[in-house]
Design a protein around this motif. Structure first.
Motif, PDB file in Angstrom:
ATOM      1  N   GLU A  40      35.690  29.492  33.769  1.00 48.10           N
ATOM      2  CA  GLU A  40      35.706  30.218  35.035  1.00 48.10           C
ATOM      3  C   GLU A  40      37.041  30.085  35.755  1.00 48.10           C
ATOM      4  OE1 GLU A  40      32.983  28.712  37.926  1.00 48.10           O
ATOM      5  OE2 GLU A  40      33.140  26.656  37.217  1.00 48.10           O
ATOM      6  N   GLY A  41      38.069  29.705  35.071  1.00 47.81           N
ATOM      7  CA  GLY A  41      39.414  29.628  35.623  1.00 47.81           C
ATOM      8  C   GLY A  41      40.426  29.661  34.503  1.00 47.81           C
ATOM      9  N   ALA A  42      41.667  30.092  34.834  1.00 50.35           N
ATOM     10  CA  ALA A  42      42.714  30.156  33.817  1.00 50.35           C
ATOM     11  C   ALA A  42      43.375  28.809  33.593  1.00 50.35           C
ATOM     12  CB  ALA A  42      43.763  31.194  34.219  1.00 50.35           C
ATOM     13  N   GLY A  43      43.030  27.812  34.430  1.00 50.09           N
ATOM     14  CA  GLY A  43      43.553  26.470  34.237  1.00 50.09           C
ATOM     15  C   GLY A  43      44.880  26.203  34.910  1.00 50.09           C
ATOM     16  N   GLY A  51      41.691  33.362  38.040  1.00 54.34           N
ATOM     17  CA  GLY A  51      41.614  33.920  36.705  1.00 54.34           C
ATOM     18  C   GLY A  51      40.433  33.352  35.923  1.00 54.34           C
ATOM     19  N   ASN A  52      40.433  33.620  34.625  1.00 52.73           N
ATOM     20  CA  ASN A  52      39.331  33.194  33.756  1.00 52.73           C
ATOM     21  C   ASN A  52      39.867  32.944  32.359  1.00 52.73           C
ATOM     22  OD1 ASN A  52      36.959  33.910  35.684  1.00 52.73           O
ATOM     23  ND2 ASN A  52      38.209  35.766  35.625  1.00 52.73           N
ATOM     24  N   GLY A  53      39.066  32.288  31.526  1.00 51.56           N
ATOM     25  CA  GLY A  53      39.472  32.001  30.165  1.00 51.56           C
ATOM     26  C   GLY A  53      38.582  32.672  29.140  1.00 51.56           C
ATOM     27  N   GLY A  54      39.020  32.643  27.879  1.00 51.15           N
ATOM     28  CA  GLY A  54      38.205  33.155  26.775  1.00 51.15           C
ATOM     29  C   GLY A  54      38.580  34.546  26.309  1.00 51.15           C
ATOM     30  N   TYR A  55      39.487  35.219  27.003  1.00 56.62           N
ATOM     31  CA  TYR A  55      39.853  36.570  26.592  1.00 56.62           C
ATOM     32  C   TYR A  55      41.234  36.907  27.149  1.00 56.62           C
ATOM     33  CZ  TYR A  55      38.380  37.800  31.366  1.00 56.62           C
ATOM     34  OH  TYR A  55      38.240  37.844  32.733  1.00 56.62           O
ATOM     35  N   ALA A 164      45.827  47.750  49.766  1.00 55.37           N
ATOM     36  CA  ALA A 164      45.467  46.596  48.934  1.00 55.37           C
ATOM     37  C   ALA A 164      46.744  45.872  48.576  1.00 55.37           C
ATOM     38  CB  ALA A 164      44.732  47.035  47.682  1.00 55.37           C
ATOM     39  N   LEU A 165      46.865  44.610  49.046  1.00 54.97           N
ATOM     40  CA  LEU A 165      48.125  43.901  48.917  1.00 54.97           C
ATOM     41  C   LEU A 165      47.888  42.413  49.123  1.00 54.97           C
ATOM     42  CD1 LEU A 165      51.154  44.844  48.611  1.00 54.97           C
ATOM     43  CD2 LEU A 165      51.344  44.514  51.077  1.00 54.97           C
ATOM     44  N   GLY A 166      48.678  41.578  48.463  1.00 55.51           N
ATOM     45  CA  GLY A 166      48.597  40.146  48.736  1.00 55.51           C
ATOM     46  C   GLY A 166      49.026  39.288  47.565  1.00 55.51           C
ATOM     47  N   GLN A 167      49.469  38.075  47.885  1.00 55.51           N
ATOM     48  CA  GLN A 167      49.904  37.087  46.905  1.00 55.51           C
ATOM     49  C   GLN A 167      49.461  35.716  47.412  1.00 55.51           C
ATOM     50  OE1 GLN A 167      54.185  36.682  46.698  1.00 55.51           O
ATOM     51  NE2 GLN A 167      54.157  35.828  44.644  1.00 55.51           N
ATOM     52  N   PRO A 168      48.892  34.878  46.576  1.00 51.85           N
ATOM     53  CA  PRO A 168      48.816  34.904  45.125  1.00 51.85           C
ATOM     54  C   PRO A 168      47.607  35.640  44.536  1.00 51.85           C
ATOM     55  CG  PRO A 168      48.033  32.800  45.922  1.00 51.85           C
ATOM     56  CD  PRO A 168      48.499  33.543  47.125  1.00 51.85           C
ATOM     57  N   GLU A 169      46.666  36.103  45.365  1.00 48.80           N
ATOM     58  CA  GLU A 169      45.549  36.865  44.814  1.00 48.80           C
ATOM     59  C   GLU A 169      45.200  38.004  45.754  1.00 48.80           C
ATOM     60  OE1 GLU A 169      41.928  34.642  44.492  1.00 48.80           O
ATOM     61  OE2 GLU A 169      42.190  33.664  46.417  1.00 48.80           O
ATOM     62  N   SER A 170      44.781  39.116  45.183  1.00 47.94           N
ATOM     63  CA  SER A 170      44.379  40.280  45.970  1.00 47.94           C
ATOM     64  C   SER A 170      43.580  41.280  45.150  1.00 47.94           C
ATOM     65  CB  SER A 170      45.611  40.979  46.569  1.00 47.94           C
ATOM     66  OG  SER A 170      46.486  41.425  45.544  1.00 47.94           O
ATOM     67  N   ALA A 171      43.886  41.390  43.858  1.00 47.75           N
ATOM     68  CA  ALA A 171      43.295  42.433  43.027  1.00 47.75           C
ATOM     69  C   ALA A 171      41.776  42.373  42.986  1.00 47.75           C
ATOM     70  CB  ALA A 171      43.855  42.351  41.608  1.00 47.75           C
ATOM     71  N   SER A 172      41.216  41.155  43.001  1.00 52.48           N
ATOM     72  CA  SER A 172      39.764  41.013  42.852  1.00 52.48           C
ATOM     73  C   SER A 172      38.989  41.595  44.019  1.00 52.48           C
ATOM     74  CB  SER A 172      39.394  39.536  42.688  1.00 52.48           C
ATOM     75  OG  SER A 172      39.762  38.786  43.830  1.00 52.48           O
ATOM     76  N   THR A 173      39.669  41.948  45.114  1.00 49.26           N
ATOM     77  CA  THR A 173      38.961  42.553  46.242  1.00 49.26           C
ATOM     78  C   THR A 173      38.722  44.038  46.041  1.00 49.26           C
ATOM     79  OG1 THR A 173      40.990  43.037  47.491  1.00 49.26           O
ATOM     80  CG2 THR A 173      39.961  40.878  47.850  1.00 49.26           C
ATOM     81  N   TRP A 174      39.322  44.635  44.988  1.00 48.20           N
ATOM     82  CA  TRP A 174      39.079  46.077  44.798  1.00 48.20           C
ATOM     83  C   TRP A 174      38.809  46.503  43.364  1.00 48.20           C
ATOM     84  CZ3 TRP A 174      43.139  49.740  43.196  1.00 48.20           C
ATOM     85  CH2 TRP A 174      44.386  49.136  42.961  1.00 48.20           C
ATOM     86  N   TYR A 175      38.921  45.566  42.404  1.00 51.70           N
ATOM     87  CA  TYR A 175      38.444  45.891  41.053  1.00 51.70           C
ATOM     88  C   TYR A 175      38.184  44.595  40.285  1.00 51.70           C
ATOM     89  CZ  TYR A 175      43.399  45.328  39.493  1.00 51.70           C
ATOM     90  OH  TYR A 175      44.673  44.877  39.220  1.00 51.70           O
ATOM     91  N   PRO A 176      37.308  44.625  39.281  1.00 50.50           N
ATOM     92  CA  PRO A 176      37.043  43.435  38.462  1.00 50.50           C
ATOM     93  C   PRO A 176      38.250  43.140  37.583  1.00 50.50           C
ATOM     94  CG  PRO A 176      35.807  45.334  37.642  1.00 50.50           C
ATOM     95  CD  PRO A 176      36.451  45.770  38.909  1.00 50.50           C
ATOM     96  N   VAL A 177      38.655  41.851  37.531  1.00 57.58           N
ATOM     97  CA  VAL A 177      39.971  41.555  36.989  1.00 57.58           C
ATOM     98  C   VAL A 177      40.046  40.096  36.556  1.00 57.58           C
ATOM     99  CG1 VAL A 177      40.784  40.991  39.333  1.00 57.58           C
ATOM    100  CG2 VAL A 177      42.457  41.650  37.601  1.00 57.58           C
ATOM    101  N   ASN A 178      40.948  39.817  35.642  1.00 57.10           N
ATOM    102  CA  ASN A 178      41.321  38.438  35.338  1.00 57.10           C
ATOM    103  C   ASN A 178      42.526  38.133  36.231  1.00 57.10           C
ATOM    104  OD1 ASN A 178      41.325  35.928  34.179  1.00 57.10           O
ATOM    105  ND2 ASN A 178      42.264  36.570  32.259  1.00 57.10           N
ATOM    106  N   ASP A 179      42.275  37.578  37.411  1.00 51.23           N
ATOM    107  CA  ASP A 179      43.248  37.563  38.495  1.00 51.23           C
ATOM    108  C   ASP A 179      44.171  36.346  38.436  1.00 51.23           C
ATOM    109  OD1 ASP A 179      44.512  38.587  40.667  1.00 51.23           O
ATOM    110  OD2 ASP A 179      42.842  38.389  42.073  1.00 51.23           O
ATOM    111  N   HIS A 180      45.016  36.337  37.400  1.00 47.73           N
ATOM    112  CA  HIS A 180      46.039  35.303  37.272  1.00 47.73           C
ATOM    113  C   HIS A 180      47.235  35.911  36.548  1.00 47.73           C
ATOM    114  CE1 HIS A 180      48.166  31.655  35.956  1.00 47.73           C
ATOM    115  NE2 HIS A 180      47.617  31.104  37.026  1.00 47.73           N
ATOM    116  N   PRO A 181      48.476  35.600  36.964  1.00 44.18           N
ATOM    117  CA  PRO A 181      49.645  36.258  36.367  1.00 44.18           C
ATOM    118  C   PRO A 181      49.845  35.972  34.890  1.00 44.18           C
ATOM    119  CG  PRO A 181      50.313  34.520  37.909  1.00 44.18           C
ATOM    120  CD  PRO A 181      48.849  34.739  38.101  1.00 44.18           C
TER     121      PRO A 181
END
Length: 469
Positions: A40-43, A51-55, A164-181
């Motif tokens: 449940e996180g990119a580590g 973010g997330n792991g496994g894919y 829709a804007l922001g750092q270090p996270e923002s994308a997950s507020t408007w689409y499903p995503v693996n939200d890590h660079p």
């Protein structure tokens, strides 16, 4: 890599009535997949649950509809990815929106909301190396991710639309995503809004069509992009389109601001500044260019959203400001094309972008890079370090100013010729990739032929004033 197999040995026995051949054993059966949930996180050491792991995601394709009057966002996200382990289930980041239907490779899957995570359980397990497609139909009224330390990011509703804007996270507020660079992917957006409302986003503009008083705007970014660099700006904007070096150039300012005011005149220099930076950093890395100014009280920053930076209006309150344009455009090389593997190394983004401001100042006949270095060096608090700034100081002075000083000090240490070679090879060899500080140090040592461990220890991690090279 060594491969093991069975060898059939044929032994011919002289003087015997028949040859004797050792039988070949049957191949071992392949091990059955060992399915397990993706993490449940990119580590990331700073933000373990981002973010997330496994894919690994290859691309996002969004087909959305936004109603400014109600603030409702709805549509589908099609996500193509490859499993990096045998997956029984996996997570996507999705905040404040409800998944109404989820499929994996066309088969119905279970999508369960757990906080800001969407847990997807496919009908059958996904094996390592398998490419798969997830389609999520979702809807709701998006909002911000609140962060008291780093500032809020995400979807902001405005009187005439949304941003829709922001750092270090923002994308997950408007689409499903693996939200890590660390998991960059291509991006395509079709956004349908009432006719007469404009939509700006990343990359190359596509065809527009209007049906029953609703207009669909299309944008696409073909180079892999970190999710926090995705953006959409909806509202009343004056859009200027053209080409620069054969690539689409799209800039926009709000109708609430003067058409020929400081913001518009600053953005008009985008092509010129890009060419100047390309002389230092190598060819511009993307298929489109431009910028968007937003007139929103809650946005008092600029962000290097890929191929189309977004600038808060406060940067132009005092007049034309090409310096901020140089900063955000420099990020197209440092931070966007060459992205972070982990947030700790953000000085690689901000140090080079700030140094680009110094170079541009010198180019404009204003203070030289050396003079700006001297000013910063004389009054800096050296207890702040850029190499490990801590999550709470991710956007602190050490990351920006000491980061830029580190870049200039490196240039003085290895010489202009080696420095120029290093910068251009770095952006070329790592284009569309992810990097770490350790990799940059190794590249600097290889290019210069110098042992730079002590230099980087002093400038990135030391808490006392380092000696000027």
């Amino acid at each position: 890599m060594k491969r093991r197999g069975w060898l059939a040995l044929v032994l011919v026995l002289t003087g015997c009535s028949a040859d004797r051949t050792e039988p070949t054993p049957p191949p071992s059966p392949s091990a059955a997949p060992s399915f397990a949930p993706g993490s449940e996180g990119a580590g990331d050491p700073y933000f373990p649950k981002y973010g997330n792991g496994g894919y690994d995601v290859a691309g996002y394709d969004l087909d959305l509809r936004y109603e400014p009057g109600t603030g409702r966002l709805s549509g589908t996200a099609t996500i193509t990815a490859t499993a990096t382990q045998d997956l029984s289930r996996f997570n996507l980041d999705l905040a404040k929106l409800k998944a109404e239907q989820v499929t994996v490779d066309g088969a119905a899957a279970t999508g369960t909301a757990e906080g800001n995570e969407l847990v997807v359980t496919p009908a059958t397990g996904i094996t390592t190396g398998q490419r798969f497609t997830v389609v999520v139909r979702y809807a709701g009224v998006p909002g911000l991710l609140e962060n008291k330390t780093l500032g809020n990011g995400g979807w902001m509703r405005t009187p005439d639309g949304a941003i829709a804007l922001g750092q270090p996270e923002s994308a997950s507020t408007w689409y499903p995503v693996n939200d890590h660079p660390s998991d960059k992917a291509t991006f395509a957006l079709a956004m349908t809004v009432p006719d007469g409302v404009e939509v700006l986003s990343n990359g190359v503009p596509g065809e527009r069509e209007t049906v029953d008083d609703w207009t669909t705007w299309r944008w696409s970014e073909s180079s892999p992009m970190a999710s926090y660099l995705s953006t959409v700006v909806i509202g009343q904007y004056r859009i200027t389109t053209g080409t620069h070096n054969g690539k689409p150039m799209v800039t926009a300012v709000p109708e609430s601001m003067p058409a020929d005011g400081p913001a518009a005149r600053s953005l008009a220099r985008t092509g010129e500044i890009t060419d100047f930076l390309a002389g230092h950093f190598g060819p511009y890395p993307f298929d489109a260019n431009g910028g968007v100014v937003v007139d929103a009280e809650q946005i008092r920053y600029a962000l290097e959203t890929q191929a189309r930076p977004v600038y808060g209006n406060t940067f132009f309150a005092g007049g034309v400001n090409p310096s901020v344009v140089a900063h955000e455009l420099a990020h197209q090389w440092f931070g966007d094309s060459v992205a972070l593997t982990r947030w700790q190394d953000i000085w690689l983004n901000e140090g080079f972008a700030t140094y680009a401001e110094w170079l541009f100042s010198e180019h404009e006949g204003e203070a030289s890079a050396q003079k700006l270095f001297d000013r910063a060096y004389a009054g800096f608090d050296w207890t702040e370090i850029p190499g490990d700034p801590t999550p709470s100081r991710l956007f602190g002075a050490a990351v920006y100013t000491r980061g830029a000083m580190t870049v200039h000090a490196l240039r003085r240490t290895i010489g202009d010729e080696a420095f120029a070679k290093l910068v251009k090879s770095w952006t070329s060899e790592h284009r569309n990739g992810n990097v770490t500080t350790a990799e940059f140090i190794a590249a600097a040592e290889e290019t210069s032929g110098k042992d730079l461990d002590g230099f980087f220890q002093d400038w990135l991690y030391g808490t006392e004033k380092p000696p000027v090279p």
